[in-house]
Design a protein around this motif. Structure first.
Motif, short mmCIF file in Angstrom:
data_model
loop_
_atom_site.label_atom_id
_atom_site.label_comp_id
_atom_site.label_asym_id
_atom_site.label_seq_id
_atom_site.Cartn_x
_atom_site.Cartn_y
_atom_site.Cartn_z
N HIS A 363 0.78 -1.24 0.00
CA HIS A 363 0.00 0.00 0.00
C HIS A 363 0.81 1.30 0.00
CE1 HIS A 363 -3.67 -2.28 0.77
NE2 HIS A 363 -3.03 -2.91 1.75
N PHE A 364 2.08 1.26 0.41
CA PHE A 364 2.75 2.53 0.70
C PHE A 364 4.07 2.72 -0.03
CE2 PHE A 364 0.48 1.59 4.86
CZ PHE A 364 -0.61 2.40 4.55
N THR A 365 4.17 2.21 -1.25
CA THR A 365 5.35 2.52 -2.06
C THR A 365 5.11 3.85 -2.78
OG1 THR A 365 4.54 1.44 -4.06
CG2 THR A 365 5.71 0.06 -2.46
N TRP A 366 6.18 4.45 -3.29
CA TRP A 366 6.00 5.68 -4.06
C TRP A 366 5.19 5.43 -5.33
CZ3 TRP A 366 6.06 9.51 -1.25
CH2 TRP A 366 7.05 9.79 -0.31
N SER A 367 5.26 4.23 -5.85
CA SER A 367 4.44 3.91 -7.03
C SER A 367 2.95 3.98 -6.69
CB SER A 367 4.79 2.51 -7.56
OG SER A 367 6.10 2.49 -8.09
N HIS A 368 2.59 3.47 -5.49
CA HIS A 368 1.20 3.58 -5.06
C HIS A 368 0.78 5.05 -4.95
CE1 HIS A 368 1.78 -0.64 -3.53
NE2 HIS A 368 0.55 -0.75 -4.00
N VAL A 369 1.63 5.84 -4.30
CA VAL A 369 1.31 7.25 -4.10
C VAL A 369 1.17 7.96 -5.44
CG1 VAL A 369 2.04 9.42 -3.04
CG2 VAL A 369 2.52 7.26 -1.88
N ALA A 370 2.13 7.74 -6.34
CA ALA A 370 2.10 8.40 -7.65
C ALA A 370 0.84 8.01 -8.42
CB ALA A 370 3.35 8.04 -8.44
N GLY A 371 0.45 6.75 -8.36
CA GLY A 371 -0.75 6.31 -9.04
C GLY A 371 -1.99 7.00 -8.52
N ASN A 372 -2.07 7.16 -7.20
CA ASN A 372 -3.22 7.83 -6.61
C ASN A 372 -3.26 9.32 -6.96
OD1 ASN A 372 -4.27 5.53 -5.34
ND2 ASN A 372 -2.97 5.80 -3.55
N VAL A 373 -2.08 9.95 -6.94
CA VAL A 373 -2.01 11.37 -7.32
C VAL A 373 -2.41 11.55 -8.78
CG1 VAL A 373 -0.44 13.32 -7.68
CG2 VAL A 373 -0.32 11.99 -5.55
N GLN A 374 -1.96 10.65 -9.64
CA GLN A 374 -2.31 10.74 -11.05
C GLN A 374 -3.81 10.63 -11.26
OE1 GLN A 374 0.12 9.14 -14.53
NE2 GLN A 374 -1.43 7.53 -14.31
N GLU A 375 -4.47 9.78 -10.48
CA GLU A 375 -5.93 9.67 -10.56
C GLU A 375 -6.59 11.01 -10.25
OE1 GLU A 375 -7.56 6.61 -8.15
OE2 GLU A 375 -6.46 4.99 -9.14
N VAL A 376 -6.10 11.67 -9.21
CA VAL A 376 -6.66 12.97 -8.83
C VAL A 376 -6.46 13.98 -9.95
CG1 VAL A 376 -6.38 14.93 -7.25
CG2 VAL A 376 -6.44 12.60 -6.35
N TRP A 377 -5.27 14.02 -10.53
CA TRP A 377 -5.01 14.95 -11.63
C TRP A 377 -5.93 14.67 -12.81
CZ3 TRP A 377 1.09 14.55 -11.87
CH2 TRP A 377 1.63 15.21 -10.76
N SER A 378 -6.08 13.39 -13.15
CA SER A 378 -6.92 13.03 -14.30
C SER A 378 -8.36 13.43 -14.07
CB SER A 378 -6.81 11.53 -14.57
OG SER A 378 -5.50 11.17 -14.93
N GLU A 379 -8.87 13.17 -12.86
CA GLU A 379 -10.25 13.55 -12.56
C GLU A 379 -10.43 15.05 -12.64
OE1 GLU A 379 -10.79 11.88 -8.70
OE2 GLU A 379 -10.82 9.80 -9.42
N ALA A 380 -9.46 15.81 -12.13
CA ALA A 380 -9.56 17.27 -12.18
C ALA A 380 -9.53 17.77 -13.62
CB ALA A 380 -8.42 17.90 -11.38
N SER A 381 -8.63 17.23 -14.43
CA SER A 381 -8.48 17.73 -15.81
C SER A 381 -9.66 17.35 -16.68
CB SER A 381 -7.18 17.19 -16.42
OG SER A 381 -7.27 15.79 -16.60
N ASN A 382 -10.39 16.30 -16.30
CA ASN A 382 -11.53 15.85 -17.11
C ASN A 382 -12.83 16.54 -16.76
OD1 ASN A 382 -10.06 14.02 -18.67
ND2 ASN A 382 -10.29 12.38 -17.17
N ARG A 383 -12.83 17.34 -15.68
CA ARG A 383 -14.04 18.07 -15.35
C ARG A 383 -14.26 19.20 -16.35
NH1 ARG A 383 -11.89 17.70 -9.93
NH2 ARG A 383 -12.92 16.01 -8.82
N PRO A 384 -15.51 19.50 -16.66
CA PRO A 384 -15.77 20.64 -17.55
C PRO A 384 -15.16 21.91 -16.98
CG PRO A 384 -17.77 19.36 -17.18
CD PRO A 384 -16.73 18.84 -16.21
N ILE A 385 -14.69 22.78 -17.85
CA ILE A 385 -14.05 24.00 -17.38
C ILE A 385 -15.01 24.85 -16.57
CG2 ILE A 385 -14.63 25.39 -19.41
CD1 ILE A 385 -11.27 25.41 -17.52
#
Length: 404
Positions: A363-385
């Motif tokens: 659960h706590f490798t940097w790969s896990h953290v990076a994957g979770n952060v990337q999900e947040v970025w993707s969700e934010a960028s996909n929201r309508p402006i």
């Protein structure tokens, strides 16, 4: 995506002088740069260039003198004048930065990571706090505790809260019985400090009263293991070995302890893993409401059983019999009881350590953290402006708090 990450004003990134936030950014930035264009803004440092690219990540550094207002006086004009566009701006632990950044980047989505309680009324006005919550797309917190604290004062933040725990480098922090390099580090440290085969109890952290190492030293009077030694790694502040009044107090306590107490002073960030390899049990003695100290992840990665306190987010890391929670962190006898049990049952202590290592791997490798952060970025960028608020005004608030 094009991503801008803005670190705090206290310490430089990469983490050449330590710092939990700086370690976090360093742990994920290069991984994320494999799929995104990453720029990191941080404070300047005599040992780092004003601008450079390393590991695929572009770093820009600005003067701060350790003060947020000074830092903003450089960062905000740069963002106003620079024509480079970003899909997401990710701000770390400084809600006061959100509205000034938004004022010069009104159409850019903003993600805020919270490593401390920087929303409280001593650090941020109510009006500004509400505007910040409205403006950001997501508030990442390093523990459920921090998310709950924010929602207590700003209930409207709840849909935007996302807990993403921190991570650790499994290659650097490893159980000494399973890693040749960790075993070499263990032997080298123990030889250098004449620790031999002693049972090493380890504390790592900044040396301040709210971190509680004085309680741990007092606990040594009730320790039943005369072959033990307490090692305290840390200083009053990162890269600063000056003797504060509190550190002088710790040293006076240590001289009276029936169990040897070794204080190392500040240890460089790239060397501290050696002490985890050399230890047998790790203790976090936080008296204050700790957001969730990252040293827990490092101790677990090194295969150490944990002793931590029921304060803030720390209990969230105790799972699957990987450690012990101290209910009253100001009681030396409770620490002594837990340590006596762990040091008296090496088999159980080792199993706790192995459970912790497995927890980190899962659960706590940097790969896990990076994957979770990337999900947040993707969700934010996909929201309508249109979903991005145009609330870009801001008050000054009150700066304060401790750098995470």
């Amino acid at each position: 995506m094009r991503i801008l990450m803005i670190c705090t004003e206290k310490l430089p990134v990469p983490n050449i002088r330590g710092g939990a936030i700086q370690t976090y950014i360093g742990g994920v930035a290069e991984l994320l740069s494999r799929q995104h264009s990453i720029t990191v803004i941080g404070r300047s440092d005599p040992e780092l260039p004003q601008e450079e690219t390393r590991g695929g990540v572009r770093y820009l550094r600005f003067p701060s003198d350790g003060l947020l207002d000074v830092y903003m006086d450089h960062v905000i004009p740069y963002l106003a004048q620079n024509e480079e566009t970003y899909d997401v701006i990710h701000i770390f632990n400084r809600p006061r930065l959100v509205l000034p950044v938004a004022s010069v980047r009104p159409s850019t989505r903003i993600v805020l990571s919270m490593h401390n309680d920087m929303f409280n009324s001593m650090k941020l006005s109510r009006e500004e706090g509400e505007a910040v919550v409205e403006r950001v797309d997501t508030i990442i917190t390093i523990s459920n505790y921090i998310g709950a604290v924010i929602c207590r004062d700003y209930p409207q933040a709840e849909p935007k809260i996302r807990t993403i725990y921190s991570g650790v480098d499994l290659g650097k922090f490893a159980p000494w019985k399973q890693s040749a390099s960790a075993q070499r580090d263990r032997e080298a440290i123990r030889s250098k400090h004449q620790l031999g085969n002693k049972k090493v109890i380890l504390f790592v952290g900044r040396l301040s009263r709210n971190k509680g190492p004085h309680v741990l030293i007092r606990a040594m009077s009730s320790l039943r293991h005369s072959d033990a030694v307490l090692v305290i790694v840390g200083a009053a502040w990162y890269s600063d070995n000056r003797i504060s009044d509190y550190i002088a107090y710790l040293k006076a306590l240590a001289e009276k302890s029936p169990i040897p107490v070794l204080t190392t002073g500040y240890v460089q960030a790239n060397e501290v893993h050696q002490w985890f390899c050399a230890a047998d049990v790790f203790v976090c003695t936080s008296i204050w409401e700790e957001p969730l100290a990252r040293v827990h992840y490092e101790a677990m990665a090194a295969g150490l059983p944990l002793v931590t306190t029921a304060r803030g987010g720390n209990p969230e890391i105790i799972r699957n019999n990987n450690g012990v929670i101290i209910s009253n962190p100001e009681d030396p006898e409770e620490y002594a009881g837990a340590l006596n049990r762990l040091l008296g049952d090496a088999g159980n202590a080792r199993q706790m350590g192995l459970h912790g290592r497995k927890l980190v791997e899962d659960h706590f490798t940097w790969s896990h953290v990076a994957g979770n952060v990337q999900e947040v970025w993707s969700e934010a960028s996909n929201r309508p402006i249109e979903a991005v608020s145009d609330s870009t005004g801001g008050g000054e608030g009150t700066e304060g708090g401790v750098e995470g």
